[in-house]
Design a protein around this motif. Sequence first.
Motif, PDB file in Angstrom:
ATOM      1  N   ALA A 177       8.051  -3.155   1.607  1.00 51.16           N
ATOM      2  CA  ALA A 177       8.048  -2.578   0.373  1.00 51.16           C
ATOM      3  C   ALA A 177       8.941  -3.177  -0.842  1.00 51.16           C
ATOM      4  CB  ALA A 177       8.998  -1.094   0.544  1.00 51.16           C
TER       5      ALA A 177
ATOM      6  N   ASP B 245       1.801  -1.138   5.243  1.00 57.12           N
ATOM      7  CA  ASP B 245       1.775   0.056   6.054  1.00 57.12           C
ATOM      8  C   ASP B 245       0.681  -0.080   7.059  1.00 57.12           C
ATOM      9  OD1 ASP B 245       2.474   2.198   7.502  1.00 57.12           O
ATOM     10  OD2 ASP B 245       2.428   3.493   5.768  1.00 57.12           O
TER      11      ASP B 245
ATOM     12  N   LEU C 152       5.416   0.886  -0.886  1.00 57.29           N
ATOM     13  CA  LEU C 152       5.007   0.424   0.238  1.00 57.29           C
ATOM     14  C   LEU C 152       3.548  -0.573  -0.079  1.00 57.29           C
ATOM     15  CD1 LEU C 152       5.365   2.980   3.054  1.00 57.29           C
ATOM     16  CD2 LEU C 152       6.627   1.071   2.649  1.00 57.29           C
TER      17      LEU C 152
ATOM     18  N   ARG D  75       8.856   5.736   5.599  1.00 55.27           N
ATOM     19  CA  ARG D  75       8.396   5.807   4.198  1.00 55.27           C
ATOM     20  C   ARG D  75       9.260   6.181   3.257  1.00 55.27           C
ATOM     21  NH1 ARG D  75       2.981   5.239   4.088  1.00 55.27           N
ATOM     22  NH2 ARG D  75       2.877   6.489   2.460  1.00 55.27           N
TER      23      ARG D  75
ATOM     24  N   ARG E 265       5.803  -2.164   7.852  1.00 52.43           N
ATOM     25  CA  ARG E 265       5.977  -1.697   6.626  1.00 52.43           C
ATOM     26  C   ARG E 265       6.580  -2.667   5.700  1.00 52.43           C
ATOM     27  NH1 ARG E 265       7.322   3.690   9.174  1.00 52.43           N
ATOM     28  NH2 ARG E 265       5.185   4.769   8.965  1.00 52.43           N
TER      29      ARG E 265
ATOM     30  N   ARG F 152       4.866   1.012  13.307  1.00 49.67           N
ATOM     31  CA  ARG F 152       4.258   0.354  12.270  1.00 49.67           C
ATOM     32  C   ARG F 152       4.908  -0.850  11.521  1.00 49.67           C
ATOM     33  NH1 ARG F 152      -0.018   3.674  10.862  1.00 49.67           N
ATOM     34  NH2 ARG F 152      -0.409   2.737   9.152  1.00 49.67           N
TER      35      ARG F 152
END
Length: 133
Positions: free
Chosen positions: A105, A28, A25, A15, A103, A101
């Motif tokens: 961004a 997520d 992000l 993160r 993710r 997870r």
Amino acid sequence: MPGALDLAVAGVAVRTPPPGLAWGLFVDVPLAVAAVPEHALMAAYPDGGAGAGFRPQVVFEAATPDALARLTARGLGVAVLLGPDRRPGLRALPLADPRARARAALVRRAQGPLGPAARELLGRLREELPAET
């Protein structure tokens, strides 16, 4: 300027961005293991928590999650997909590790000005994407 970053969309594992970069992000979500309901993996984990100690053997890959889900729904193995989306013909179980997870961004330099095109694109994306970007 060679090697300079204005703006990029990237898959990220954590993160927090590394020094010199900033990101927001916009995806997520937890990952899940999916298979046809009668697959042995589904029987082994009837209450969820799939993946604890599981070591997959990658036989094929697909370019999109939908293509992977369709192959899996035809009984061609298990898939790691974005959860908790329901897919026709599949049963999905959350992975045991909550850190697993997907993710994505919007990445930019932490310092310095953006070029005009990147500034315009960032403004438009901020209108369309969740607030964290």
